[in-house]
Write an enzyme that holds these catalytic residues in place. Structure first.
Site, PDB file in Angstrom:
ATOM      1  N   ASP A 194      12.507  20.794 -42.993  1.00 59.53           N
ATOM      2  CA  ASP A 194      11.366  19.886 -43.301  1.00 59.53           C
ATOM      3  C   ASP A 194      10.817  19.395 -42.315  1.00 59.53           C
ATOM      4  OD1 ASP A 194       9.600  18.304 -44.584  1.00 59.53           O
ATOM      5  OD2 ASP A 194      11.195  17.179 -45.725  1.00 59.53           O
ATOM      6  N   ASP A 227       2.390  21.190 -42.014  1.00 55.04           N
ATOM      7  CA  ASP A 227       3.460  20.644 -42.647  1.00 55.04           C
ATOM      8  C   ASP A 227       4.192  22.117 -43.243  1.00 55.04           C
ATOM      9  OD1 ASP A 227       5.410  19.060 -44.170  1.00 55.04           O
ATOM     10  OD2 ASP A 227       4.317  19.724 -46.230  1.00 55.04           O
TER      11      ASP A 227
END
Length: 466
Positions: free
Chosen positions: A145, A346
């Protein structure tokens, strides 16, 4: 060796430039009949290896490769991904805006501290790595992440744990596990820490109400033959969520407690990844170290947002379709002094989001150059779709990002026009953001080598494809 047609097209169509004045191909060909299925089997991770003293290499696995993840068809798989994506984007917006999660959607915290909203939502982990935890190492799947600064795994004794693919890690069986005391500097660096019986406790509450709570420790992580000692890691004894078989999370955000931050002394804050393309049986890669920074990449300055230091912001100045730059306000992608707006890269968000005005102009520019293609009804968050069921291949205009200081990234066709069912419906894979924040998602990053030079504040694209 003969390369598949699509891979040849990818090599031809991925074009990066250090100057915005260089011309680009105006159109690309997309193979409408490309297979959409994946095997649902796990690859052999034994060849994940240590390359040299300055580079650590891991293989990346997309969540759809897990045998426990099954879908009736491509349409079902896509809608599940877009539901996760909507939750992910909502959580990022809440986190950056500073707004808390509504009280009705989070679980009660019974030990200490306030809530911390992370970039990852329940079930939204898209890419996984295989890491050995402890001594001797117990292999575990972990979600990566880029919006998180925490490393954690589920641990025994497990008061509340979700189902994972491997046995839950037992610190009592590890010779290298060391608890962190309340008064240590490591504990002070945790955003939401507390003290219990002299030990440092942590807690992370995610945007949808899933969470992990437990003890902070120093532990050894192993990648193949590479051993990294004294990694600050959360040992979660109470965890709630659906992480699709993963044991925990490997945060690679921009903060000091992320895995990247903790490795700064060894790697200089450098890492890179190549996200595996959808619908294939291949694996991507995640590499740490200065050797991960390729020669020939197009480098773009990173932009720091003090309000959201975990996220990687980049300077984006414009968008192009078919070699024509779209007319947009000069400041539409700027990060304001108050931390609003800007452009985040992201790994957990799938579909790129753009401010409404920018998206509308971008979409309309694409529609104008595809007026010859038969249209289809919108699907989920996609409002621009095409019925390509009668085609073997189609010619489509290129899509380009114009970055700060000149670099231009022209995407492979499959990174912006994607199949949404098994019947030949394709959609323009972008969506409007409800705020001024833009997010470059993993669909647009797939198959492209992305490198981060944290020490010097740059992100690079290319020169290789994967």
């Amino acid at each position: 060796m003969l390369l598949p047609l699509f891979f040849l097209l990818l090599l031809l169509n991925l074009h990066l430039s250090s100057s915005s004045s260089i011309s680009f191909p105006d159109f690309q060909i997309i193979d409408v009949l490309q297979p959409l299925t994946v095997t649902g089997t796990l690859p052999d991770f034994n060849n994940t290896h240590f390359a040299d003293e300055s580079k650590y290499t891991l293989r990346l696995l997309h969540r759809d490769r897990f045998p426990s993840v099954s879908y009736r068809n491509h349409h079902h798989r896509l809608h599940a991904r877009l539901r996760r994506d909507t939750d992910r984007v909502a959580a990022i917006l809440r986190r950056i805006s500073g707004k808390t999660v509504p009280s009705g959607s989070k679980y009660e915290v019974d030990d200490f501290g306030s809530d911390v909203v992370s970039g990852m939502d329940q079930g939204s982990g898209e890419y996984f790595v295989r890491i050995g935890v402890g001594s001797p190492p117990r292999d575990q799947y972990m979600v990566i992440d880029s919006g998180s600064d925490m490393v954690w795994v589920q641990c025994q004794p497990c008061k509340l744990c979700y189902k994972q693919s491997d046995p839950v890690f037992d610190p009592a069986k590890s010779g290298s596990y060391t608890g962190v005391s309340c008064g240590s500097s490591v504990c002070d660096r945790i955003e939401n820490s507390g003290c219990h019986s002299g030990g440092c406790r942590y807690e992370v509450m995610y945007g949808d109400g899933s969470y992990t709570k437990g003890t902070l420790a120093l532990e050894t992580l192993t990648f193949g033959r590479t051993v990294i000692r004294n990694v600050a890691m959360g040992c979660g004894h109470r965890n709630r969520g659906m992480f699709v078989g993963a044991a925990g999370l490997l945060g690679i955000g921009g903060g000091s407690m992320s895995f990247v931050g903790q490795l700064t002394g060894q790697t200089g804050g450098a890492f890179g990844y190549c996200l595996v393309s959808r619908g294939t049986d291949s694996t991507g890669s995640l590499v740490f170290g200065r050797e991960a920074l390729p020669v020939g990449a197009s480098w773009v300055p990173l932009v720091r947002n003090p309000r959201a230091p975990s996220f990687y912001y980049v300077g984006l100045k414009g968008l192009g379709v078919g070699g024509v730059r779209i007319a947009l306000p000069d400041d539409v992608f700027d990060l304001t002094e108050t931390g609003d707006g800007g452009v985040v890269m992201d790994t957990g968000t799938a579909v790129t989001r753009l401010p409404t005005a920018a998206y509308a102009a971008f979409r309309d520019g694409f529609k104008a150059q595809t007026a010859n293609l038969p249209r289809a009804s919108g699907v989920s968050i996609f409002d621009t779709c095409y019925d390509l069921s009668g085609f073997v291949s189609v010619r489509v205009p290129t899509v380009s990002f114009y970055f700060t200081e000149g670099p231009v990234l022209t995407l492979p066709a499959r990174n912006f026009l994607m199949p949404v069912d098994d019947s030949g419906t394709y959609c323009f894979a972008f969506a409007a953001s409800p705020t001024g924040l833009s997010i470059i998602g993993n669909i647009q990053q797939e198959g492209i080598q992305v490198s981060f030079d944290g020490a010097n504040g740059f992100v690079g694209f290319g020169p290789n494809v994967c």
